[in-house]
Scaffold this active site. Structure first.
Site, PDB file in Angstrom:
ATOM      1  CD  GLN A  79      -0.949  -0.559   3.704  1.00 47.19           C
ATOM      2  OE1 GLN A  79      -2.153  -0.382   3.742  1.00 47.19           O
ATOM      3  NE2 GLN A  79      -0.309  -1.197   4.669  1.00 47.19           N
ATOM      4  CE1 TYR A 120     -10.837   3.022  14.067  1.00 40.48           C
ATOM      5  CE2 TYR A 120      -9.023   2.148  15.381  1.00 40.48           C
ATOM      6  CZ  TYR A 120      -9.896   2.032  14.315  1.00 40.48           C
ATOM      7  OH  TYR A 120      -9.839   0.911  13.509  1.00 40.48           O
ATOM      8  CD  GLU A 157       0.390  -3.967   9.982  1.00 40.99           C
ATOM      9  OE1 GLU A 157       0.459  -3.965   8.740  1.00 40.99           O
ATOM     10  OE2 GLU A 157      -0.624  -3.602  10.619  1.00 40.99           O
ATOM     11  CG  ASP A 196      -1.755 -12.955   5.106  1.00 46.01           C
ATOM     12  OD1 ASP A 196      -2.719 -12.672   5.848  1.00 46.01           O
ATOM     13  OD2 ASP A 196      -1.892 -13.263   3.910  1.00 46.01           O
ATOM     14  CB  CYS A 197      -3.814 -11.731  10.255  1.00 46.90           C
ATOM     15  SG  CYS A 197      -5.218 -11.324   9.213  1.00 46.90           S
ATOM     16  CG  ASP A 222      -6.925  -1.285  13.933  1.00 46.09           C
ATOM     17  OD1 ASP A 222      -7.940  -0.660  13.600  1.00 46.09           O
ATOM     18  OD2 ASP A 222      -5.821  -0.746  14.105  1.00 46.09           O
ATOM     19  CE1 TYR A 274     -10.299   7.749  11.439  1.00 42.08           C
ATOM     20  CE2 TYR A 274     -12.265   6.394  11.576  1.00 42.08           C
ATOM     21  CZ  TYR A 274     -10.896   6.508  11.566  1.00 42.08           C
ATOM     22  OH  TYR A 274     -10.120   5.386  11.672  1.00 42.08           O
TER      23      TYR A 274
END
Length: 366
Positions: A148, A177, A220, A255-256, A276, A351
């Protein structure tokens, strides 16, 4: 870096517009600036006048028969003299329109100018598609990872803001949050096993570690998010990201999905699972199908590693996206085990819209 400054001025007249009178009444304002004029007319659709200047600035004046008059002006943002000229034109047009309409102007709207193509992008959409201009004054970090684009931008109000692939994720101001996705202070994490999915900004990990858990495992996938946040989001993460292991936590750069499958196979269970990773998709379009499949997979795997009396926390989306939230709640009814849920609406400062958070738990066995 030169950018384009786009200014607008709208009039909604109280009666039908006499386009020819308005056009003639405003022409002198543009002519005084040495702008060349080009006029298009339509019998039933009014007038369009375009004015161009030698310095590249231009104006479009659109007059609709039903009484709507629109003025758009564009100039170089870095040209101080050009900015003054544009402001002068806007002021003069507004005054002249009051004279021409003989006080029949029902509504006048002058928006702040939009700066396009600037070195700092200050415009980010809300989840429900509204445009927001943030008070961004510095690009702190901007890198592309294998997964990303990662930006950290500084806001005068909100501090540093983490933006991932164009989505505002978290600002230093957004403890609301973190508290919401941890259960809003209602949970006792003392001596508990906690699994965090995502959370690369370190905010959740930082807050849970303070509550004396037995062990927190954070999974993560993107090391570059962690690297950026541990340097530029320290008001959020403290020092927990400085090391991937601490007395009561470990951070796995993985990778989860494989991790969850491995834990499920091993029979490992957690008191709390905090997702999350991503917000609820905003539609069921083909482009969003893979995201929905990902969320369903995460939900099922999370339930498999959640203790019978454990809780699963996650974000939903903007409170206005009622259809998307309803679709998510339908997914909760399709898991391999029956669950119940509650939701909470929270104001997350950066936000600029209300946000929904979910708590999910397994139904008690009969």
């Amino acid at each position: 870096m030169a950018a384009a400054r786009h200014s607008t001025l709208d009039f909604m007249l109280g009666a039908k517009a006499d386009g020819e009178t308005i056009l003639k009444g405003l022409q002198s304002i543009f002519q005084e600036q040495g702008m060349a004029e080009s006029v298009h007319t339509w019998q039933d659709h009014g007038y369009l006048a375009t004015y161009t200047n030698k310095n590249g600035s231009f104006a479009n004046l659109r007059i609709y028969p039903h009484g709507l008059v629109l003025l758009d002006l564009q100039s170089y943002d870095g040209d101080a003299q050009g900015k003054e000229e544009i402001d002068s034109i806007l002021n003069k047009v507004e005054e002249r329109m009051k004279e021409l309409s003989q006080d029949s102007t029902g509504r006048v709207k002058r928006l702040p100018p939009i700066v396009r193509g600037g070195a700092i992008d200050r415009y980010w959409p809300t989840a429900d598609g509204r445009l927001v201009e943030y008070d961004i004054d510095e690009v702190v970090y901007d890198e592309d990872s294998p997964y990303q684009n990662i930006k950290i931008l500084h806001s005068k109000q909100f501090g540093n803001i983490l933006i991932l692939s164009g989505d505002v994720n978290l600002a230093e101001s957004d403890l609301a949050y973190t508290r919401a996705i941890m259960g809003s202070g209602k949970e006792d994490y003392t001596g508990k096993d906690v699994l965090i999915l995502g959370g690369g900004d370190g905010g959740i990990l930082c807050e849970i570690v303070k509550l004396k858990p037995k062990m927190v495992t954070m999974v993560e996938i993107d090391q570059m998010v962690i690297d950026g946040c541990k340097k530029y989001m320290r008001k959020t993460c403290g020092d927990v990201l400085d090391n991937l292991k601490g007395d009561c936590y470990q951070v796995l750069i993985e990778d989860c999905i494989p991790v969850l499958k491995r834990y499920a196979k091993e029979g490992r269970e957690f008191d709390y699972v905090i997702n999350d990773l991503t917000a609820v998709p905003i539609s069921t379009s083909p482009e969003e199908d893979s995201t929905w499949e990902f969320l369903r997979l995460i939900l099922d795997l999370s339930m498999k590693v959640l203790k019978q009396d454990g809780k699963y926390f996650t974000q939903g989306n903007c409170v206005n996206l009622t259809e998307a939230l309803s679709l998510y709640e339908e997914q909760l009814g399709r898991l391999y085990c029956p669950v119940e849920f509650s939701k909470e609406i929270v104001c997350v400062p950066s936000y600029l819209e209300l946000w929904v958070f979910y708590t999910v738990w397994k139904k008690a066995k009969p």
